[in-house]
Scaffold this motif. Structure first.
Motif, mmCIF file in Angstrom:
data_model
loop_
_atom_site.group_PDB
_atom_site.id
_atom_site.type_symbol
_atom_site.label_atom_id
_atom_site.label_comp_id
_atom_site.label_asym_id
_atom_site.label_seq_id
_atom_site.Cartn_x
_atom_site.Cartn_y
_atom_site.Cartn_z
ATOM 1 N N ASP A 166 0.808 -1.212 0.000
ATOM 2 C CA ASP A 166 0.000 0.000 0.000
ATOM 3 C C ASP A 166 0.849 1.274 0.000
ATOM 4 O OD1 ASP A 166 0.956 0.003 2.597
ATOM 5 O OD2 ASP A 166 -1.004 -0.279 3.549
ATOM 6 N N ASN A 167 2.172 1.138 -0.145
ATOM 7 C CA ASN A 167 3.064 2.298 -0.249
ATOM 8 C C ASN A 167 4.141 1.979 -1.274
ATOM 9 O OD1 ASN A 167 4.969 4.346 0.025
ATOM 10 N ND2 ASN A 167 4.674 4.544 2.236
ATOM 11 N N ILE A 168 3.846 2.258 -2.536
ATOM 12 C CA ILE A 168 4.766 1.867 -3.609
ATOM 13 C C ILE A 168 6.053 2.682 -3.571
ATOM 14 C CG2 ILE A 168 3.694 3.415 -5.294
ATOM 15 C CD1 ILE A 168 5.268 -0.078 -5.962
ATOM 16 N N ASP A 169 5.993 3.940 -3.149
ATOM 17 C CA ASP A 169 7.203 4.763 -3.132
ATOM 18 C C ASP A 169 8.231 4.202 -2.162
ATOM 19 O OD1 ASP A 169 6.129 6.518 -4.999
ATOM 20 O OD2 ASP A 169 5.228 7.803 -3.454
ATOM 21 N N TYR A 170 7.769 3.826 -0.968
ATOM 22 C CA TYR A 170 8.683 3.243 0.009
ATOM 23 C C TYR A 170 9.256 1.927 -0.509
ATOM 24 C CZ TYR A 170 10.442 0.763 4.082
ATOM 25 O OH TYR A 170 11.247 0.039 4.932
ATOM 26 N N PHE A 171 8.376 1.079 -1.047
ATOM 27 C CA PHE A 171 8.829 -0.249 -1.457
ATOM 28 C C PHE A 171 9.796 -0.159 -2.639
ATOM 29 C CE2 PHE A 171 8.602 -4.734 -2.585
ATOM 30 C CZ PHE A 171 8.582 -5.313 -1.319
ATOM 31 N N LYS A 172 9.535 0.763 -3.554
ATOM 32 C CA LYS A 172 10.447 0.966 -4.695
ATOM 33 C C LYS A 172 11.822 1.399 -4.193
ATOM 34 C CE LYS A 172 11.043 4.123 -8.649
ATOM 35 N NZ LYS A 172 11.528 3.193 -9.688
ATOM 36 N N GLU A 173 11.834 2.293 -3.224
ATOM 37 C CA GLU A 173 13.115 2.752 -2.672
ATOM 38 C C GLU A 173 13.857 1.599 -2.010
ATOM 39 O OE1 GLU A 173 14.804 6.598 -0.164
ATOM 40 O OE2 GLU A 173 12.647 6.177 -0.201
ATOM 41 N N LEU A 174 13.141 0.762 -1.277
ATOM 42 C CA LEU A 174 13.763 -0.391 -0.643
ATOM 43 C C LEU A 174 14.339 -1.353 -1.686
ATOM 44 C CD1 LEU A 174 13.329 -2.358 2.318
ATOM 45 C CD2 LEU A 174 12.455 -3.619 0.364
ATOM 46 N N MET A 175 13.544 -1.654 -2.714
ATOM 47 C CA MET A 175 13.997 -2.591 -3.743
ATOM 48 C C MET A 175 15.239 -2.074 -4.465
ATOM 49 S SD MET A 175 12.083 -5.336 -3.765
ATOM 50 C CE MET A 175 12.194 -6.073 -5.399
ATOM 51 N N GLU A 176 15.251 -0.773 -4.760
ATOM 52 C CA GLU A 176 16.344 -0.229 -5.578
ATOM 53 C C GLU A 176 17.567 0.178 -4.755
ATOM 54 O OE1 GLU A 176 13.928 1.379 -9.468
ATOM 55 O OE2 GLU A 176 14.393 2.851 -7.895
ATOM 56 N N VAL A 178 18.289 -0.550 -1.409
ATOM 57 C CA VAL A 178 18.822 -1.538 -0.465
ATOM 58 C C VAL A 178 19.143 -2.855 -1.171
ATOM 59 C CG1 VAL A 178 18.441 -2.777 1.688
ATOM 60 C CG2 VAL A 178 17.497 -0.475 1.397
ATOM 61 N N LEU A 179 18.174 -3.396 -1.916
ATOM 62 C CA LEU A 179 18.348 -4.727 -2.514
ATOM 63 C C LEU A 179 18.916 -4.676 -3.932
ATOM 64 C CD1 LEU A 179 15.087 -6.475 -1.225
ATOM 65 C CD2 LEU A 179 17.387 -6.513 -0.242
ATOM 66 N N GLN A 243 22.435 -3.392 7.950
ATOM 67 C CA GLN A 243 22.725 -2.617 9.151
ATOM 68 C C GLN A 243 22.977 -1.160 8.801
ATOM 69 O OE1 GLN A 243 25.964 -4.987 10.597
ATOM 70 N NE2 GLN A 243 24.649 -6.367 11.783
ATOM 71 N N GLY A 244 23.643 -0.929 7.655
ATOM 72 C CA GLY A 244 23.915 0.437 7.212
ATOM 73 C C GLY A 244 22.644 1.213 6.919
ATOM 74 N N PHE A 245 21.609 0.501 6.481
ATOM 75 C CA PHE A 245 20.318 1.135 6.223
ATOM 76 C C PHE A 245 19.370 1.031 7.425
ATOM 77 C CE2 PHE A 245 21.702 0.672 1.816
ATOM 78 C CZ PHE A 245 21.226 1.854 1.245
ATOM 79 N N ARG A 246 19.896 0.537 8.542
ATOM 80 C CA ARG A 246 19.110 0.334 9.769
ATOM 81 C C ARG A 246 17.898 -0.567 9.517
ATOM 82 N NH1 ARG A 246 19.290 6.291 12.767
ATOM 83 N NH2 ARG A 246 21.561 6.420 12.859
ATOM 84 N N LEU A 247 18.116 -1.547 8.684
ATOM 85 C CA LEU A 247 17.066 -2.525 8.403
ATOM 86 C C LEU A 247 17.294 -3.722 9.329
ATOM 87 C CD1 LEU A 247 14.687 -2.854 6.357
ATOM 88 C CD2 LEU A 247 16.267 -4.186 4.930
ATOM 89 N N PRO A 248 16.388 -4.002 10.261
ATOM 90 C CA PRO A 248 16.600 -5.121 11.190
ATOM 91 C C PRO A 248 16.785 -6.430 10.439
ATOM 92 C CG PRO A 248 14.718 -3.776 11.872
ATOM 93 C CD PRO A 248 15.102 -3.320 10.498
ATOM 94 N N ASN A 249 17.662 -7.285 10.950
ATOM 95 C CA ASN A 249 17.875 -8.571 10.296
ATOM 96 C C ASN A 249 18.218 -9.627 11.330
ATOM 97 O OD1 ASN A 249 21.024 -9.118 10.247
ATOM 98 N ND2 ASN A 249 20.714 -6.911 9.909
ATOM 99 N N SER A 250 18.149 -10.870 10.888
ATOM 100 C CA SER A 250 18.336 -12.013 11.796
ATOM 101 C C SER A 250 19.786 -12.299 12.109
ATOM 102 C CB SER A 250 17.735 -13.266 11.139
ATOM 103 O OG SER A 250 18.468 -13.576 9.948
ATOM 104 N N GLY A 251 20.711 -11.739 11.316
ATOM 105 C CA GLY A 251 22.072 -12.246 11.355
ATOM 106 C C GLY A 251 22.123 -13.596 10.665
ATOM 107 N N TYR A 252 23.317 -14.170 10.587
ATOM 108 C CA TYR A 252 23.475 -15.450 9.879
ATOM 109 C C TYR A 252 22.724 -16.568 10.607
ATOM 110 C CZ TYR A 252 25.576 -19.543 7.737
ATOM 111 O OH TYR A 252 25.769 -20.742 7.082
ATOM 112 N N VAL A 253 21.960 -17.352 9.839
ATOM 113 C CA VAL A 253 21.234 -18.505 10.377
ATOM 114 C C VAL A 253 21.663 -19.746 9.591
ATOM 115 C CG1 VAL A 253 18.989 -19.540 10.853
ATOM 116 C CG2 VAL A 253 19.260 -17.049 11.001
#
Length: 329
Positions: A166-176, A178-179, A243-253
């Motif tokens: 429901d927020n394409i602008d945010y998701f587009k920014e994340l996809m481009e 960060v990923l 981490q640089g983008f302050r995106l929470p993550n699990s660490g290595y599993v």
């Protein structure tokens, strides 16, 4: 940063491990390459269906959490999983097959220049077949050689996943940002993103939708989607990037069959980055993949407890001979 290499796997939730085994084996003709348990919930099966050798980028996996309610489709979810088939002609075969087996489908359509066929299973889990007719990019896998589907029509791996937000602008920014995906096309409210070598095996279709209510996870919905990285070193680089983008993550599993890194990229949308190896043939021979309950070494000491908690499912196929099922021309 090395680009992600495309889709790795998609994991969904089913109401019945037995019924999803029947559906994927006998209707879709995908090979069960691993029968194991959810490493975070050992009373829950985790079934992996893939190509002939369980190559990364080809597997759809399922949990069957006991007592979980039916999910509700809506916005903010991974809404549909695609499977690649060789060409447009193969879609005609699948229409006839789905009609005969009473699988609900939409008929053949076209999106972003590719012919597709959407369908659902008994839980209303959403899928589509996508034609590789004019596809370039990440190579397809190898269809299950001994399965019921003629090889010229058989599923060869994962295609694009569909994400609804429901927020394409945010998701587009994340996809481009960060990923490192790139938006390469748009049709109405659908945005096509691509990474690495591109093509059907390395794309995500994002639908902007503020009309539908928010989805609710349960059986019949996707739990998470995973993208490919070469090895542990690449996973560590992705962890630093998050981490640089302050995106929470699990660490290595450590998942034994691959290494993983998880991040919630959006409400109810969980992405994983997983390594290509070691793969599924380290603890079972090719001939009998998926026939026994396979456990990572760190669970072997609990085998008796686990086997008493999960009901037995007969998944032996090496003693059976499947005739190729040609639909009437």
């Amino acid at each position: 940063m090395n680009d992600l290499k495309g889709m790795h796997h998609v994991t969904a939730i089913t109401s019945s491990a037995e019924k999803i085994y029947e559906f994927f084996t006998y209707v879709l003709g995908m090979r069960l390459v691993k029968k194991t348990v959810n490493q975070d919930d050992i009373q829950t099966y985790h079934l992996f269906f893939a190509d002939d050798a369980g190559n990364p980028g080809t597997d759809m996996t399922f949990f069957d959490f006991p007592g979980i309610p039916k999910g509700v489709h809506g916005t903010n979810e991974i809404a549909k999983t695609s499977f690649r088939i060789p060409d447009d002609r193969a879609l005609d075969y699948w229409v006839k097959r789905f009609d005969r087996l009473e699988v609900k489908h939409t008929g053949i359509k076209e999106q972003f220049g590719k012919k597709t066929l959407s369908f659902v299973d008994f839980d209303d889990q959403g899928y589509q077949l996508i034609s590789d007719e004019n596809n370039k990019g990440v190579p397809a896998g190898t269809p299950w050689q001994k399965g019921p589907i003629p090889l010229e029509y058989a599923i060869t791996g994962l295609g694009p996943i569909f994400v609804r937000v429901d927020n394409i602008d945010y998701f587009k920014e994340l996809m481009e940002k960060v990923l490192l995906f790139k938006e390469i096309d748009q049709e109405d409210s659908f945005h096509l993103f691509e990474v690495g070598e591109g093509g059907n095996g390395a794309q995500v279709i994002v639908e902007y939708n503020t009309v539908l209510p928010r989805a609710r996870q349960g059986y019949g919905t996707v739990h998470h989607a995973a993208f490919r990285a070469a090895d542990r070193a690449e996973l560590d680089e992705w962890m630093k990037r998050m981490q640089g983008f302050r995106l929470p993550n699990s660490g290595y599993v450590e998942r034994y069959y691959f290494g993983s890194l998880y991040t919630n990229v959006y409400p109810q949308i969980l992405f994983e980055i997983a390594t290509d190896g070691p793969g599924f043939m380290g603890d079972e021979p090719y001939e009998t993949l998926g026939e026994k309950l396979a456990l990572p070494p760190f669970f072997e000491s609990k085998r008796e407890i686990i086997e008493n908690q999960v009901r037995p499912i007969d998944t032996v196929r090496s003693t059976k001979e499947f005739e190729k099922e040609y639909e009437d021309e």
